[in-house]
Write a protein that holds these residues in place. Structure first.
Motif, PDB file in Angstrom:
ATOM      1  N   MET A  57       0.822  -1.197   0.000  1.00 21.92           N
ATOM      2  CA  MET A  57       0.000   0.000   0.000  1.00 21.92           C
ATOM      3  C   MET A  57       0.866   1.262   0.000  1.00 21.92           C
ATOM      4  O   MET A  57       0.592   2.186  -0.730  1.00 21.92           O
ATOM      5  CB  MET A  57      -0.927  -0.048   1.220  1.00 21.92           C
ATOM      6  N   GLU A  58       1.917   1.259   0.826  1.00 26.29           N
ATOM      7  CA  GLU A  58       2.757   2.458   0.892  1.00 26.29           C
ATOM      8  C   GLU A  58       3.491   2.712  -0.420  1.00 26.29           C
ATOM      9  O   GLU A  58       3.715   3.861  -0.786  1.00 26.29           O
ATOM     10  CB  GLU A  58       3.727   2.364   2.064  1.00 26.29           C
ATOM     11  N   SER A  59       3.843   1.647  -1.140  1.00 29.72           N
ATOM     12  CA  SER A  59       4.489   1.813  -2.438  1.00 29.72           C
ATOM     13  C   SER A  59       3.560   2.532  -3.408  1.00 29.72           C
ATOM     14  O   SER A  59       3.978   3.449  -4.127  1.00 29.72           O
ATOM     15  CB  SER A  59       4.896   0.444  -2.993  1.00 29.72           C
ATOM     16  N   LEU A  60       2.299   2.142  -3.427  1.00 27.67           N
ATOM     17  CA  LEU A  60       1.309   2.807  -4.270  1.00 27.67           C
ATOM     18  C   LEU A  60       1.172   4.263  -3.870  1.00 27.67           C
ATOM     19  O   LEU A  60       1.226   5.163  -4.713  1.00 27.67           O
ATOM     20  CB  LEU A  60      -0.050   2.096  -4.160  1.00 27.67           C
ATOM     21  N   GLU A  61       1.014   4.515  -2.584  1.00 24.03           N
ATOM     22  CA  GLU A  61       0.825   5.895  -2.110  1.00 24.03           C
ATOM     23  C   GLU A  61       2.028   6.769  -2.452  1.00 24.03           C
ATOM     24  O   GLU A  61       1.861   7.903  -2.909  1.00 24.03           O
ATOM     25  CB  GLU A  61       0.585   5.906  -0.600  1.00 24.03           C
ATOM     26  N   LYS A  62       3.233   6.265  -2.253  1.00 21.27           N
ATOM     27  CA  LYS A  62       4.429   7.057  -2.565  1.00 21.27           C
ATOM     28  C   LYS A  62       4.525   7.346  -4.050  1.00 21.27           C
ATOM     29  O   LYS A  62       4.882   8.463  -4.453  1.00 21.27           O
ATOM     30  CB  LYS A  62       5.687   6.340  -2.071  1.00 21.27           C
ATOM     31  N   SER A  63       4.179   6.370  -4.876  1.00 19.09           N
ATOM     32  CA  SER A  63       4.211   6.575  -6.327  1.00 19.09           C
ATOM     33  C   SER A  63       3.165   7.598  -6.766  1.00 19.09           C
ATOM     34  O   SER A  63       3.432   8.454  -7.604  1.00 19.09           O
ATOM     35  CB  SER A  63       3.988   5.247  -7.052  1.00 19.09           C
ATOM     36  N   VAL A  64       1.969   7.506  -6.196  1.00 15.57           N
ATOM     37  CA  VAL A  64       0.908   8.464  -6.512  1.00 15.57           C
ATOM     38  C   VAL A  64       1.320   9.859  -6.077  1.00 15.57           C
ATOM     39  O   VAL A  64       1.184  10.830  -6.840  1.00 15.57           O
ATOM     40  CB  VAL A  64      -0.426   8.053  -5.844  1.00 15.57           C
ATOM     41  N   MET A  65       1.836   9.988  -4.870  1.00 17.05           N
ATOM     42  CA  MET A  65       2.246  11.305  -4.378  1.00 17.05           C
ATOM     43  C   MET A  65       3.367  11.896  -5.231  1.00 17.05           C
ATOM     44  O   MET A  65       3.375  13.097  -5.499  1.00 17.05           O
ATOM     45  CB  MET A  65       2.654  11.225  -2.911  1.00 17.05           C
ATOM     46  N   ALA A  66       4.290  11.065  -5.678  1.00 13.37           N
ATOM     47  CA  ALA A  66       5.373  11.556  -6.542  1.00 13.37           C
ATOM     48  C   ALA A  66       4.790  12.161  -7.820  1.00 13.37           C
ATOM     49  O   ALA A  66       5.236  13.224  -8.274  1.00 13.37           O
ATOM     50  CB  ALA A  66       6.348  10.437  -6.861  1.00 13.37           C
ATOM     51  N   MET A  67       3.805  11.502  -8.396  1.00 14.54           N
ATOM     52  CA  MET A  67       3.190  12.039  -9.614  1.00 14.54           C
ATOM     53  C   MET A  67       2.342  13.267  -9.323  1.00 14.54           C
ATOM     54  O   MET A  67       2.380  14.245 -10.071  1.00 14.54           O
ATOM     55  CB  MET A  67       2.356  10.969 -10.307  1.00 14.54           C
ATOM     56  N   LEU A  68       1.543  13.227  -8.251  1.00 16.05           N
ATOM     57  CA  LEU A  68       0.707  14.375  -7.918  1.00 16.05           C
ATOM     58  C   LEU A  68       1.539  15.625  -7.647  1.00 16.05           C
ATOM     59  O   LEU A  68       1.133  16.733  -7.989  1.00 16.05           O
ATOM     60  CB  LEU A  68      -0.165  14.071  -6.693  1.00 16.05           C
ATOM     61  N   LEU A  69       2.692  15.454  -7.027  1.00 14.06           N
ATOM     62  CA  LEU A  69       3.508  16.602  -6.611  1.00 14.06           C
ATOM     63  C   LEU A  69       4.601  16.963  -7.609  1.00 14.06           C
ATOM     64  O   LEU A  69       5.400  17.862  -7.354  1.00 14.06           O
ATOM     65  CB  LEU A  69       4.118  16.318  -5.234  1.00 14.06           C
ATOM     66  N   ALA A  70       4.639  16.277  -8.743  1.00 14.85           N
ATOM     67  CA  ALA A  70       5.654  16.552  -9.763  1.00 14.85           C
ATOM     68  C   ALA A  70       5.321  17.841 -10.511  1.00 14.85           C
ATOM     69  O   ALA A  70       4.163  18.170 -10.732  1.00 14.85           O
ATOM     70  CB  ALA A  70       5.740  15.385 -10.748  1.00 14.85           C
ATOM     71  N   GLY A  71       6.352  18.572 -10.877  1.00 20.05           N
ATOM     72  CA  GLY A  71       6.153  19.756 -11.704  1.00 20.05           C
ATOM     73  C   GLY A  71       6.885  20.967 -11.173  1.00 20.05           C
ATOM     74  O   GLY A  71       7.209  21.059  -9.991  1.00 20.05           O
ATOM     75  N   ASP A  72       7.134  21.884 -12.102  1.00 18.98           N
ATOM     76  CA  ASP A  72       7.864  23.107 -11.792  1.00 18.98           C
ATOM     77  C   ASP A  72       6.871  24.197 -11.420  1.00 18.98           C
ATOM     78  O   ASP A  72       6.537  25.064 -12.223  1.00 18.98           O
ATOM     79  CB  ASP A  72       8.706  23.506 -13.007  1.00 18.98           C
ATOM     80  N   ASP A  73       6.363  24.124 -10.206  1.00 17.23           N
ATOM     81  CA  ASP A  73       5.412  25.089  -9.689  1.00 17.23           C
ATOM     82  C   ASP A  73       5.741  25.305  -8.214  1.00 17.23           C
ATOM     83  O   ASP A  73       6.036  24.338  -7.501  1.00 17.23           O
ATOM     84  CB  ASP A  73       3.978  24.553  -9.839  1.00 17.23           C
ATOM     85  N   ALA A  74       5.687  26.535  -7.755  1.00 17.96           N
ATOM     86  CA  ALA A  74       6.069  26.850  -6.374  1.00 17.96           C
ATOM     87  C   ALA A  74       5.212  26.101  -5.358  1.00 17.96           C
ATOM     88  O   ALA A  74       5.724  25.593  -4.358  1.00 17.96           O
ATOM     89  CB  ALA A  74       5.988  28.357  -6.127  1.00 17.96           C
ATOM     90  N   VAL A  75       3.900  26.019  -5.595  1.00 21.78           N
ATOM     91  CA  VAL A  75       3.014  25.331  -4.648  1.00 21.78           C
ATOM     92  C   VAL A  75       3.363  23.848  -4.601  1.00 21.78           C
ATOM     93  O   VAL A  75       3.452  23.257  -3.515  1.00 21.78           O
ATOM     94  CB  VAL A  75       1.535  25.558  -5.006  1.00 21.78           C
ATOM     95  N   LEU A  76       3.578  23.240  -5.756  1.00 21.75           N
ATOM     96  CA  LEU A  76       3.960  21.825  -5.778  1.00 21.75           C
ATOM     97  C   LEU A  76       5.290  21.614  -5.052  1.00 21.75           C
ATOM     98  O   LEU A  76       5.460  20.620  -4.354  1.00 21.75           O
ATOM     99  CB  LEU A  76       4.038  21.306  -7.212  1.00 21.75           C
TER     100      LEU A  76
END
Length: 127
Positions: free
Chosen positions: A1-20
């Motif tokens: 479960m934690e592997s899924l969550e970490k992978s999802v969070m990595a994608m959700l938080l990816a990007g060149d944006d100050a808030v992210l």
């Protein structure tokens, strides 16, 4: 479960944006405070150190442009990250009216908009 969550969070938080970037810093310092299963998904609540930087607006917002194909789930899975008072609060994962699988043997993540993330639409969630 934690592997899924970490992978999802990595994608959700990816990007060149100050808030992210701020949310990534918060997530890197966070811990799992609680996890509840609803039958069709889960809610993982994060603890974040009090000294963590806050998003500029310090407001509540949610976003979720990541989906998954997963063994045992016919119609896929979606995710939403909830931010409360400028801090990451909860990751929600859900099926589309199917039971959440008891075990996750494999998964594949993608952005709902395809290969290219729609950063313009995403940033409207917190501006």
């Amino acid at each position: 479960m934690e592997s899924l969550e970490k992978s999802v969070m990595a994608m959700l938080l990816a990007g060149d944006d100050a808030v992210l970037g701020i949310l990534r810093q918060q997530f890197d310092a966070s811990w799992i405070a609680n996890r509840e299963f609803s039958g069709a998904g889960f809610f993982t609540t994060y603890g974040v150190p009090a000294a963590s930087p806050l998003t500029p607006s310090k407001r509540n917002f949610s976003f979720g442009d990541v989906g998954a194909v997963m063994d045992g789930v016919r119609d896929g899975v979606g995710f939403v990250l909830h931010v409360k008072d400028g801090l990451i609060s909860c990751l929600e994962g859900y099926t589309y009216d199917e039971p959440w699988p008891e075990t996750i043997s494999s998964f594949s993540l993608s952005y709902l908009t395809g290969d290219k993330r729609d950063m313009g639409a995403l940033c409207k969630k917190w501006t």
